[in-house]
Design a protein around this motif. Structure first.
Motif, PDB file in Angstrom:
ATOM      1  N   LYS A 240     -79.706  55.452 -29.650  1.00 49.90           N
ATOM      2  CA  LYS A 240     -79.567  54.110 -29.319  1.00 49.90           C
ATOM      3  C   LYS A 240     -78.274  53.561 -29.104  1.00 49.90           C
ATOM      4  O   LYS A 240     -78.138  53.040 -28.109  1.00 49.90           O
ATOM      5  CB  LYS A 240     -80.403  53.357 -30.403  1.00 49.90           C
ATOM      6  CG  LYS A 240     -80.706  51.840 -30.075  1.00 49.90           C
ATOM      7  CD  LYS A 240     -81.656  51.684 -28.986  1.00 49.90           C
ATOM      8  CE  LYS A 240     -81.993  50.275 -28.757  1.00 49.90           C
ATOM      9  NZ  LYS A 240     -83.116  50.205 -27.415  1.00 49.90           N
ATOM     10  N   GLN A 241     -77.346  53.951 -29.891  1.00 51.66           N
ATOM     11  CA  GLN A 241     -75.912  53.539 -29.776  1.00 51.66           C
ATOM     12  C   GLN A 241     -75.527  54.113 -28.336  1.00 51.66           C
ATOM     13  O   GLN A 241     -74.729  53.404 -27.476  1.00 51.66           O
ATOM     14  CB  GLN A 241     -75.237  54.162 -30.733  1.00 51.66           C
ATOM     15  CG  GLN A 241     -73.878  53.646 -30.666  1.00 51.66           C
ATOM     16  CD  GLN A 241     -72.720  54.303 -31.734  1.00 51.66           C
ATOM     17  OE1 GLN A 241     -72.511  55.495 -31.572  1.00 51.66           O
ATOM     18  NE2 GLN A 241     -72.211  53.559 -32.550  1.00 51.66           N
ATOM     19  N   TYR A 242     -75.779  55.337 -27.984  1.00 54.19           N
ATOM     20  CA  TYR A 242     -75.251  55.891 -26.784  1.00 54.19           C
ATOM     21  C   TYR A 242     -76.187  55.157 -25.321  1.00 54.19           C
ATOM     22  O   TYR A 242     -75.385  55.193 -24.516  1.00 54.19           O
ATOM     23  CB  TYR A 242     -75.633  57.505 -26.751  1.00 54.19           C
ATOM     24  CG  TYR A 242     -74.966  58.161 -25.643  1.00 54.19           C
ATOM     25  CD1 TYR A 242     -73.642  58.573 -25.627  1.00 54.19           C
ATOM     26  CD2 TYR A 242     -75.772  58.446 -24.573  1.00 54.19           C
ATOM     27  CE1 TYR A 242     -73.200  59.054 -24.324  1.00 54.19           C
ATOM     28  CE2 TYR A 242     -75.216  58.975 -23.246  1.00 54.19           C
ATOM     29  CZ  TYR A 242     -73.827  59.672 -23.536  1.00 54.19           C
ATOM     30  OH  TYR A 242     -73.363  60.064 -22.245  1.00 54.19           O
ATOM     31  N   ASP A 243     -77.265  54.922 -25.788  1.00 49.15           N
ATOM     32  CA  ASP A 243     -77.925  54.316 -24.728  1.00 49.15           C
ATOM     33  C   ASP A 243     -77.568  53.072 -24.290  1.00 49.15           C
ATOM     34  O   ASP A 243     -77.438  52.523 -23.234  1.00 49.15           O
ATOM     35  CB  ASP A 243     -79.621  54.236 -25.141  1.00 49.15           C
ATOM     36  CG  ASP A 243     -80.457  53.732 -24.167  1.00 49.15           C
ATOM     37  OD1 ASP A 243     -80.097  54.312 -22.758  1.00 49.15           O
ATOM     38  OD2 ASP A 243     -81.117  52.857 -23.978  1.00 49.15           O
ATOM     39  N   LEU A 244     -77.137  52.224 -25.500  1.00 46.24           N
ATOM     40  CA  LEU A 244     -76.608  50.840 -25.382  1.00 46.24           C
ATOM     41  C   LEU A 244     -75.073  50.750 -24.708  1.00 46.24           C
ATOM     42  O   LEU A 244     -74.657  49.762 -23.972  1.00 46.24           O
ATOM     43  CB  LEU A 244     -77.005  49.999 -26.577  1.00 46.24           C
ATOM     44  CG  LEU A 244     -77.986  49.615 -27.060  1.00 46.24           C
ATOM     45  CD1 LEU A 244     -78.321  48.978 -28.192  1.00 46.24           C
ATOM     46  CD2 LEU A 244     -78.840  48.768 -25.967  1.00 46.24           C
ATOM     47  N   HIS A 245     -74.068  51.570 -25.498  1.00 45.66           N
ATOM     48  CA  HIS A 245     -72.781  51.586 -25.163  1.00 45.66           C
ATOM     49  C   HIS A 245     -72.305  52.682 -24.284  1.00 45.66           C
ATOM     50  O   HIS A 245     -71.223  52.518 -24.069  1.00 45.66           O
ATOM     51  CB  HIS A 245     -72.149  51.372 -26.518  1.00 45.66           C
ATOM     52  CG  HIS A 245     -72.662  50.504 -27.299  1.00 45.66           C
ATOM     53  ND1 HIS A 245     -72.567  48.813 -26.988  1.00 45.66           N
ATOM     54  CD2 HIS A 245     -73.238  50.143 -28.601  1.00 45.66           C
ATOM     55  CE1 HIS A 245     -72.961  48.191 -28.016  1.00 45.66           C
ATOM     56  NE2 HIS A 245     -73.534  49.138 -29.068  1.00 45.66           N
ATOM     57  N   GLY A 246     -72.862  53.638 -24.358  1.00 43.22           N
ATOM     58  CA  GLY A 246     -72.506  54.874 -23.519  1.00 43.22           C
ATOM     59  C   GLY A 246     -71.609  55.535 -24.214  1.00 43.22           C
ATOM     60  O   GLY A 246     -70.749  56.397 -23.593  1.00 43.22           O
ATOM     61  N   VAL A 247     -71.496  55.554 -25.576  1.00 46.12           N
ATOM     62  CA  VAL A 247     -70.380  56.158 -26.411  1.00 46.12           C
ATOM     63  C   VAL A 247     -71.095  56.538 -27.675  1.00 46.12           C
ATOM     64  O   VAL A 247     -71.908  55.726 -28.198  1.00 46.12           O
ATOM     65  CB  VAL A 247     -69.178  55.454 -26.819  1.00 46.12           C
ATOM     66  CG1 VAL A 247     -69.588  53.963 -27.201  1.00 46.12           C
ATOM     67  CG2 VAL A 247     -68.159  56.160 -27.113  1.00 46.12           C
ATOM     68  N   LEU A 248     -70.868  57.751 -28.233  1.00 44.92           N
ATOM     69  CA  LEU A 248     -71.215  58.084 -29.555  1.00 44.92           C
ATOM     70  C   LEU A 248     -69.931  58.232 -30.479  1.00 44.92           C
ATOM     71  O   LEU A 248     -69.145  58.923 -30.323  1.00 44.92           O
ATOM     72  CB  LEU A 248     -71.809  59.529 -29.566  1.00 44.92           C
ATOM     73  CG  LEU A 248     -72.718  59.815 -30.835  1.00 44.92           C
ATOM     74  CD1 LEU A 248     -73.639  58.695 -31.024  1.00 44.92           C
ATOM     75  CD2 LEU A 248     -73.282  61.440 -30.646  1.00 44.92           C
ATOM     76  N   GLN A 303     -76.582  52.349 -43.010  1.00 44.23           N
ATOM     77  CA  GLN A 303     -75.324  52.818 -42.274  1.00 44.23           C
ATOM     78  C   GLN A 303     -75.485  52.977 -40.774  1.00 44.23           C
ATOM     79  O   GLN A 303     -74.628  52.389 -39.794  1.00 44.23           O
ATOM     80  CB  GLN A 303     -74.568  53.770 -43.013  1.00 44.23           C
ATOM     81  CG  GLN A 303     -74.078  53.439 -44.355  1.00 44.23           C
ATOM     82  CD  GLN A 303     -75.320  53.663 -45.387  1.00 44.23           C
ATOM     83  OE1 GLN A 303     -76.295  54.540 -44.866  1.00 44.23           O
ATOM     84  NE2 GLN A 303     -75.296  53.350 -46.615  1.00 44.23           N
ATOM     85  N   ALA A 304     -76.332  53.805 -40.346  1.00 46.92           N
ATOM     86  CA  ALA A 304     -76.398  54.349 -39.029  1.00 46.92           C
ATOM     87  C   ALA A 304     -77.006  53.175 -38.157  1.00 46.92           C
ATOM     88  O   ALA A 304     -76.717  52.822 -36.819  1.00 46.92           O
ATOM     89  CB  ALA A 304     -77.432  55.369 -39.024  1.00 46.92           C
ATOM     90  N   TYR A 305     -77.882  52.108 -38.842  1.00 53.77           N
ATOM     91  CA  TYR A 305     -78.503  51.158 -38.016  1.00 53.77           C
ATOM     92  C   TYR A 305     -77.117  50.017 -37.789  1.00 53.77           C
ATOM     93  O   TYR A 305     -77.226  49.633 -36.628  1.00 53.77           O
ATOM     94  CB  TYR A 305     -79.420  50.378 -38.891  1.00 53.77           C
ATOM     95  CG  TYR A 305     -80.522  49.524 -38.008  1.00 53.77           C
ATOM     96  CD1 TYR A 305     -80.335  48.757 -37.127  1.00 53.77           C
ATOM     97  CD2 TYR A 305     -81.925  49.886 -38.406  1.00 53.77           C
ATOM     98  CE1 TYR A 305     -81.147  48.085 -36.400  1.00 53.77           C
ATOM     99  CE2 TYR A 305     -82.981  49.147 -37.721  1.00 53.77           C
ATOM    100  CZ  TYR A 305     -82.390  47.966 -36.730  1.00 53.77           C
ATOM    101  OH  TYR A 305     -83.265  47.465 -35.768  1.00 53.77           O
ATOM    102  N   TYR A 306     -76.380  49.915 -38.651  1.00 53.68           N
ATOM    103  CA  TYR A 306     -75.368  49.063 -38.608  1.00 53.68           C
ATOM    104  C   TYR A 306     -74.261  49.638 -37.468  1.00 53.68           C
ATOM    105  O   TYR A 306     -73.698  48.629 -36.693  1.00 53.68           O
ATOM    106  CB  TYR A 306     -74.594  48.948 -39.834  1.00 53.68           C
ATOM    107  CG  TYR A 306     -73.420  48.054 -39.911  1.00 53.68           C
ATOM    108  CD1 TYR A 306     -73.372  46.577 -40.003  1.00 53.68           C
ATOM    109  CD2 TYR A 306     -72.142  48.565 -39.778  1.00 53.68           C
ATOM    110  CE1 TYR A 306     -72.239  45.831 -40.146  1.00 53.68           C
ATOM    111  CE2 TYR A 306     -71.022  47.947 -39.789  1.00 53.68           C
ATOM    112  CZ  TYR A 306     -70.791  46.479 -39.858  1.00 53.68           C
ATOM    113  OH  TYR A 306     -69.923  45.607 -39.987  1.00 53.68           O
ATOM    114  N   LEU A 307     -74.134  50.661 -37.465  1.00 54.53           N
ATOM    115  CA  LEU A 307     -73.134  51.219 -36.403  1.00 54.53           C
ATOM    116  C   LEU A 307     -73.657  51.173 -34.952  1.00 54.53           C
ATOM    117  O   LEU A 307     -72.811  51.439 -34.009  1.00 54.53           O
ATOM    118  CB  LEU A 307     -73.088  52.526 -36.814  1.00 54.53           C
ATOM    119  CG  LEU A 307     -72.081  52.902 -38.275  1.00 54.53           C
ATOM    120  CD1 LEU A 307     -71.915  54.362 -38.410  1.00 54.53           C
ATOM    121  CD2 LEU A 307     -70.548  52.174 -37.972  1.00 54.53           C
ATOM    122  N   VAL A 308     -74.943  50.885 -34.862  1.00 53.27           N
ATOM    123  CA  VAL A 308     -75.509  51.010 -33.497  1.00 53.27           C
ATOM    124  C   VAL A 308     -74.748  49.642 -32.533  1.00 53.27           C
ATOM    125  O   VAL A 308     -74.287  49.878 -31.396  1.00 53.27           O
ATOM    126  CB  VAL A 308     -77.098  50.660 -33.372  1.00 53.27           C
ATOM    127  CG1 VAL A 308     -77.586  50.321 -32.069  1.00 53.27           C
ATOM    128  CG2 VAL A 308     -77.779  52.012 -33.972  1.00 53.27           C
TER     129      VAL A 308
END
Length: 572
Positions: A240-248, A303-308
């Motif tokens: 989801k982070q990659y899908d929203l921001h294009g970065v991991l 933690q993973a949810y926060y980092l999204v």
């Protein structure tokens, strides 16, 4: 945890009975299992209220965490009624995901390749057989998920997108399973287990090892659906982070890698869970069921949810320090557990290339006091806390919510250590005192220490009670250093008595305080009659002293006569 702490507080007021000493190895005493002080009484109201409150507060807290992460950028917010309008309803997609997931993992538990292992000895002298196949089930699960995503059966972000609906659905499933266990308790309970009902039975469970045929429900829930789903949700949130921001980001990679390794390591060493507290001692009720199916996958992912939504980076030295912290924590945690497990299998094996140092109890058990277990009595908890901190640090310090896991873990492990200490003290007696003197630290070496003196408190005798029935002889003296006569404490351990009777054993600060008083008095008490223990009689004795001659000795002439103030010298 709130409910369990209040339960323990209520049980501390319960007098020990002779039947407490006849429970089987590893079993809680009768007074620990009962919710009342005496047989036949209704459950303690405070305990019942705490359990009922926790049934509401704990699920509500998981929703609060989700709402803060979803609607307030991961920052705490004041709970208002408007949050109730945002509660996610269950969806058919979420129901299919949860039901399919439980069925798939249950099938793997039955058919995945693995080996058989026998568990610990049960109170009735038998032991159960477990199928250990978590390692193969772990990789089969990942293969199935990869194939499903490749074929387009589901998307990598589905779990992240359905997080709220999955939370509600998982709560419903956990309550449904817990109710099924409660109403079917007579069918699943062993012959030596009580089948009485009530809120306590629903919360803590009735059966230690509920099974459907050879399928162990507690063993399954402890190690499969919740743990595996936790890591899958981490990876879905990373997608989801990659899908929203294009970065991991590097913090997201670290969190996912740490927690993936943790669960994979559990699967590889699955046999070690057979000797853990949950499998050996905890019955399977709502507490464990809800914790396994809801708390673990939906709060350990905070933690993973926060980092999204937070795409900050870490300097190389910061990332290296966090990795080092996690590695150290893992080495302590896994090394200590492996050492304990191998010592149980063969006590002649060397520990850190030296012969094992241990204490042999009168029950025949061996208490390991060297290696990792010579540093602290629960050194494995220390490793767990170090890893928990390493999982939180990648989130930095913009919000306290990512550290909620560390706070919960600290409370859980401290409370669990105290429960284990109380159980071992009751079980091993003076042998446990010797072990505590040899290994004085509880969890953190050099920081969290247990007093060497172990008190055994019981209730104050009432009028007409037979004092000897409470384990204290009427002629046995008890001495304590105190400026005021206080009510004697029954059942004090021998180590307490010897320390109090010998002034040379006091610490330096205590000796200075003792000699610095203008009046030094030693109050020696024997067990008085029941009437003499009334506070009014004690106060009357203190208010009417008789000074005897020039010797400086003050004796209480008023009743009770057996309270004597001796050796009092007043400076002039």
């Amino acid at each position: 945890m709130i409910a369990w702490q209040m339960t323990r507080a209520a049980n501390r007021n319960v007098p020990r009975r002779a039947s407490d000493r006849m429970t089987g190895p590893g079993e809680p005493s009768v007074s620990e299992r009962a919710s009342t002080g005496r047989p036949g009484n209704p459950p303690h109201r405070a305990t019942t209220f705490a359990l009922a409150l926790a049934l509401i507060v704990l699920p509500a807290f998981t929703y609060y965490l989700w709402a803060c992460l979803e609607f307030n950028a991961g920052l705490p917010m004041w709970p208002t009624r408007s949050l109730l309008d945002r509660l996610p309803p269950p969806t058919w997609q979420a129901v299919l995901i949860i039901a399919g997931w439980l069925a798939f993992q249950g099938l793997l538990q039955l058919v995945a390749p693995g080996r058989q292992a026998r568990g610990a000895c049960l109170p009735d002298g038998t032991s159960l057989t477990y199928r250990l196949n978590a390692w193969s089930a772990w990789w089969i699960t990942w293969a199935a998920v990869t194939v499903g995503i490749a074929l387009g059966w589901f998307r990598s972000t589905d779990l992240a997108d359905q997080f709220g609906a999955l939370l509600t659905t998982a709560n419903l499933f956990a309550f449904f399973i817990s109710l099924a266990l409660y109403f079917g308790r007579r069918a699943i309970a062993a012959s030596h287990e009580s089948t009485e009902g009530g809120l306590r039975a629903f919360w803590f469970g009735v059966a230690l090892n509920p099974r459907i045929g050879t399928f162990d429900l507690k063993f399954f829930c402890e190690g499969r659906p919740g743990l595996f789903a936790w890591v899958l949700m981490d990876f879905s949130l990373a997608a989801k982070q990659y899908d929203l921001h294009g970065v991991l980001t590097l913090p997201m990679i670290l969190v996912c890698a740490f927690q993936f390794w943790y669960v994979a390591d559990y699967c590889f060493h699955e046999e070690l869970i057979l000797s853990t507290w949950d499998i050996r001692h905890e019955k399977f009720g709502w507490m464990l069921c809800w914790g396994d199916l809801v708390w673990v996958p939906f709060t350990y992912t905070v933690q993973a949810y926060y980092l999204v939504g937070h795409t900050h980076d870490l300097p190389w030295w910061g990332a290296a320090a966090i990795v080092l912290l996690n590695v150290v924590g893992y080495l302590v945690f896994r090394g200590a557990n492996l050492q304990k497990h191998r010592f149980r299998d063969d006590s002649t094996q060397p520990v850190w290339r030296r012969p094992a140092d241990y204490i042999t109890t009168t029950r025949g058990s061996l208490l390991l006091a060297s290696g990792w277990w010579g540093l602290a009595r629960h050194i494995n908890y220390f490793g767990d806390l170090l890893m928990g901190l390493a999982w939180c640090l990648p989130c930095l310090f913009g919000s306290p919510l990512p550290y909620s896991h560390l706070v919960f873990l600290t409370i859980l492990l401290i409370q669990r250590e105290r429960r284990d200490n109380a159980r071992c003290a009751a079980r091993y007696g003076e042998d446990w005192d010797s072990y505590c003197r040899k290994v004085p630290y509880r969890i953190v070496p050099g920081l969290y220490r247990l007093l060497l003196c172990r008190s055994r408190l019981t209730r104050r005798p009432n009028v007409g009670d037979d004092v000897s029935a409470h384990g204290v002889g009427s002629s046995a003296p008890e001495c304590a250093i105190s400026p005021v006569a206080t009510e004697p404490v029954p059942g004090r351990s021998a180590s307490c008595k010897s320390r109090e009777q010998s002034g040379s054993r006091l610490s330096g600060g205590a000796r200075r305080r003792r000699t610095g008083h203008e009046t030094r008095s030693r109050i020696c008490r024997t067990w008085p009659s029941a009437a003499a223990t009334r506070p009014s009689a004690m106060l009357q004795a203190l208010r009417n002293p008789v000074v005897s001659g020039g010797s400086g000795a003050r004796m209480c002439a008023a009743k009770p006569r057996n309270m004597i103030l001796m050796n009092s010298r007043t400076k002039t």
